[in-house]
Design an enzyme around this catalytic site. Sequence first.
Site, PDB file in Angstrom:
ATOM      1  N   ASP A  52     -29.440  28.892   4.051  1.00  0.00           N
ATOM      2  CA  ASP A  52     -29.775  29.482   5.356  1.00  0.00           C
ATOM      3  C   ASP A  52     -29.581  28.468   6.492  1.00  0.00           C
ATOM      4  OD1 ASP A  52     -30.726  31.583   3.705  1.00  0.00           O
ATOM      5  OD2 ASP A  52     -32.715  30.681   3.660  1.00  0.00           O
ATOM      6  N   GLU A 228     -29.999  41.282   6.647  1.00  0.00           N
ATOM      7  CA  GLU A 228     -30.853  40.155   7.016  1.00  0.00           C
ATOM      8  C   GLU A 228     -29.998  39.052   7.619  1.00  0.00           C
ATOM      9  OE1 GLU A 228     -32.672  38.984   3.319  1.00  0.00           O
ATOM     10  OE2 GLU A 228     -30.972  37.699   2.752  1.00  0.00           O
TER      11      GLU A 228
END
Length: 485
Positions: A52, A228
Amino acid sequence: MRPAFTRRTVLGLAAGSAAAAVTGLAAGTARAAVPASPGVSYTNPLAEQRADPHIWKHTDGYYYFTATVPAYDRIVLRRATTVQGLATAAERTIWTRHTSGEMGAHIWAPEIHFIDGKWYVYFAAGRTDDVWAIRPYVLETSAANPLTGTWTERGRIALPLDTFSLDATTFVVSGVRYLCWAQNDPAVGTGTNLYLARMANPWTITGTPVMISKPTAAWETVGHRVNEGPAVIQRGGKVFLTFSASATDANYCMGLLTASASANLLNASSWAKTPDPVFRSNDATGQYGPGHNSFTVSEDGKSDLLVYHDRDYRDISGDPLNDPNRRTRVQKLYWRSDGTPDFGIPVADGATPRRLSSYNFPDRFIRHWEFRARTEADVAPLADSQFRTVTGLAGGGTVSLESANFPGHFLRHRNSEVWVERNDGTARFAGDASFFARAGLADSAGISYESSNHAGRYVRHYDHLLYVQAVSTATDRADATFYTQ
């Protein structure tokens, strides 16, 4: 290797003619400007076991990098004056999870932003008594250097719906700051959708959020129903919002939403979803599950960069969330002539590839088609026009150009024609696939490739196709000059 192809000419002239580049100029006098976005090269992976990833280029000359750590227990930060420098930069833990209650588990997906003179980190966290009670939170520091600053917990971002929510990011369009995040709404169904709201300040939304995307396509619903990891890049009056979809294994991939910057972004109908994923696993390059990206820019500010994580293997034992080996990677983001982003493929580990544009036909790039090398505009797929510069197979200070989407295949000359072929390990192939990189024959800011085993012969284009030939005229030199992009 077999995309649709249409033979192109410019102003009715053969591709090998320099006069074709600019109307009214004599042959050999036309030239292109150095590209506005010159080639850049980085080495992947940038950081092992960092998922991420988020990179912020600041006005102080530093890149700031944060990412999820496999223990899910803290927020780390590093900085460097170059993107590649982040790979070896010292890493500092700026915040650690609580030992009880909120913010005590699953510390995920931190992002660092500089807003109104202060630094903010957005992240998701669960509770010690319910690790899946994940919500978005914000940290703040006014220190010039966020690695050494004291961080204040601004707490949870209050959302109207108190459910599983994560991956908050913030951006500004037309002077308005927005927050975008992923959240489950039981009324919509399982999984997470993307929501958007205006912000009253860096830790508070205002007004009613709107759902701008939900997972419905097959590629968004493998393993889990997921939208997401939103990230935003703007160009040409358009807002491009990437997101990640499906389970966090090899099925993980990236989708794209597009809106006009002048539209009402809080109207879901302002956003159009690209029907297919724009970035996904690639067996040829050995990259799997690319996603949860961010964007930054090159050191000279001229190239947009795609930052993301993936794994270098497909099969995972057990829950993907327990596999620590997602790595941070970076590669150049390209733009099509229609103004839309072209993500290409997750490139192989090692040096990132570049494109080679024609000196006298700046919209045309070297590409392979049916294994034959040629120049063409609007190349699709993008990776057909990407080549990695490696140490020459023949040595002696030469270079070889390896295909991005067919690793192990190189540009080589055969009977004076240039092809993309697999390295067969022979000395003949090594010689044919090795070149001396010279200053551009028509412009020293460009590059020309002289054959290593046929001195004085250069890679040049003629009538769209690439050859290795002797050059003597201005037109020849123009046809044998390229720019990296």
